[in-house]
Design a protein around this motif. Structure first.
Motif, PDB file in Angstrom:
ATOM      1  N   UNK A 249       0.859  -1.182   0.000  1.00 20.54           N
ATOM      2  CA  UNK A 249       0.000   0.000   0.000  1.00 20.54           C
ATOM      3  C   UNK A 249       0.896   1.234   0.000  1.00 20.54           C
ATOM      4  N   UNK A 250       1.415   1.560  -1.170  1.00 17.61           N
ATOM      5  CA  UNK A 250       2.407   2.628  -1.277  1.00 17.61           C
ATOM      6  C   UNK A 250       1.954   3.703  -2.251  1.00 17.61           C
ATOM      7  N   UNK A 251       2.462   4.915  -2.040  1.00 20.46           N
ATOM      8  CA  UNK A 251       2.301   6.006  -2.996  1.00 20.46           C
ATOM      9  C   UNK A 251       3.561   6.078  -3.855  1.00 20.46           C
ATOM     10  N   UNK A 252       3.426   6.602  -5.062  1.00 16.49           N
ATOM     11  CA  UNK A 252       4.575   6.709  -5.960  1.00 16.49           C
ATOM     12  C   UNK A 252       4.829   8.163  -6.337  1.00 16.49           C
ATOM     13  N   UNK A 253       6.110   8.499  -6.400  1.00 14.24           N
ATOM     14  CA  UNK A 253       6.539   9.829  -6.816  1.00 14.24           C
ATOM     15  C   UNK A 253       7.275   9.711  -8.147  1.00 14.24           C
TER      16      UNK A 253
END
Length: 318
Positions: free
Chosen positions: A296-300
């Motif tokens: 459950x990660x956000x990406x930049x």
């Protein structure tokens, strides 16, 4: 019509469940373990301890209350309601895993194997649950809960009849596109493939530095006994780590690489109040995840910014 309280039990698959899912039979699982110098009996005993704790917790829920059960892997897809009482049955890390999806709901941590786990967050036994959930349910959910300052025993209160609760500080990361992610222990920002992460870091003081590192950790007082503590032990001038109830965060850059294009001077600090740490990505894919839950990660992407600071929400730990 007033809804009855809902108890949501959170657990994760036991090692035995995972072995059977992979190998199909107990015989095959036992052979696999023997090849690695382990015994199926130990794994079975731990599975039975977890099953017994889940059974006892389930029996403690009043018959007229609603109930739910969610596994750790399904947490990102589960919708918690404001009136829920959450019971995490497992290791301390399970409480951290569920905290990021809550907003004031009381959490009871149950240790199915007393003596094996640290018991910092899973501080109760399954036999305690019946005594804990009735006062929590009568409190009317988060809006009616009687949260006490951190440092309380976490055991049921005597005179009020309601359980005491600790309020633990959490950390939040906010992307410039509006996405955000919270954590109880820490938030990690780094390269998805564990290569060098390239970015520009901006401290609350306004100082900026281009860096190439193994990533950035921003931790709470709860997480200060784990990942952050291991980093701080190797730092000569590490900042003071906060306690769980402190409205403060500590942050560390891992293995910053000094070069003609990158620096290694802004590598640790403390955030208090409304202070935030800003990071601008100079890599094509950086990830942001909390409490080790990489799924459950956000990406930049290149040029995106993320700000990390103290979350407005807090964990209500009974």
């Amino acid at each position: 019509m007033t809804l009855s309280p809902r108890v949501v039990v959170v657990s994760r698959r036991s090692e035995l469940d995972e072995l059977l899912g992979r190998h199909g039979t107990r015989g095959a699982a036992a052979y696999f373990l023997r090849q690695r110098g382990r015994d199926l009996d130990e794994v079975t005993a731990r599975h039975e301890a977890l099953t017994a704790a889940l059974t006892e917790v389930g029996a403690a829920v009043p018959a007229d209350w609603r109930r739910g059960h969610v596994e750790r892997a399904d947490l990102p897809r589960f919708l918690f309601a404001p009136e829920d009482i959450v019971i995490a049955v497992g290791q301390d890390g399970l409480v951290a895993n569920v905290a990021k999806y809550l907003d004031g709901q009381p959490v009871i941590g149950v240790d199915p194997e007393p003596g094996r786990n640290a018991g910092v967050l899973v501080r109760h036994r399954a036999a305690d649950v019946a005594q804990l959930i009735r006062p929590a349910g009568s409190a009317g959910g988060p809006s009616g809960s009687s949260a006490r300052p951190a440092g309380s025993s976490g055991r049921p209160a005597g005179s009020s009849g309601r359980p005491e609760a600790e309020e633990r500080t959490m950390v939040v990361a906010r992307l410039d596109d509006g996405q955000e992610l919270s954590g109880l222990n820490e938030i990690y920002i780094g390269h998805a493939g564990h290569q060098s992460a390239r970015y520009v870091i901006a401290a609350p003081s306004g100082s900026r530095e281009r860096q190439s590192s193994s990533g950035l950790i921003v931790g709470t007082g709860t997480g200060a006994t784990g990942w952050c503590a291991s980093i701080a032990r190797d730092r000569v001038a590490a900042p003071r780590l906060p306690s769980p109830d402190d409205p403060a965060l500590c942050w560390f850059v891992r293995e910053a690489w000094p070069s003609p294009a990158t620096g290694a001077t802004q590598v640790a600090g403390v955030l208090t109040g409304a202070e935030e740490l800003e990071l601008t990505s100079e890599s094509e894919r950086l990830v942001v995840f909390a409490d080790g839950l990489e799924s459950d990660a956000l990406e930049l992407s290149w040029g995106q910014r993320v700000r990390v600071g103290i979350a407005s929400r807090r964990l209500h730990l009974m």
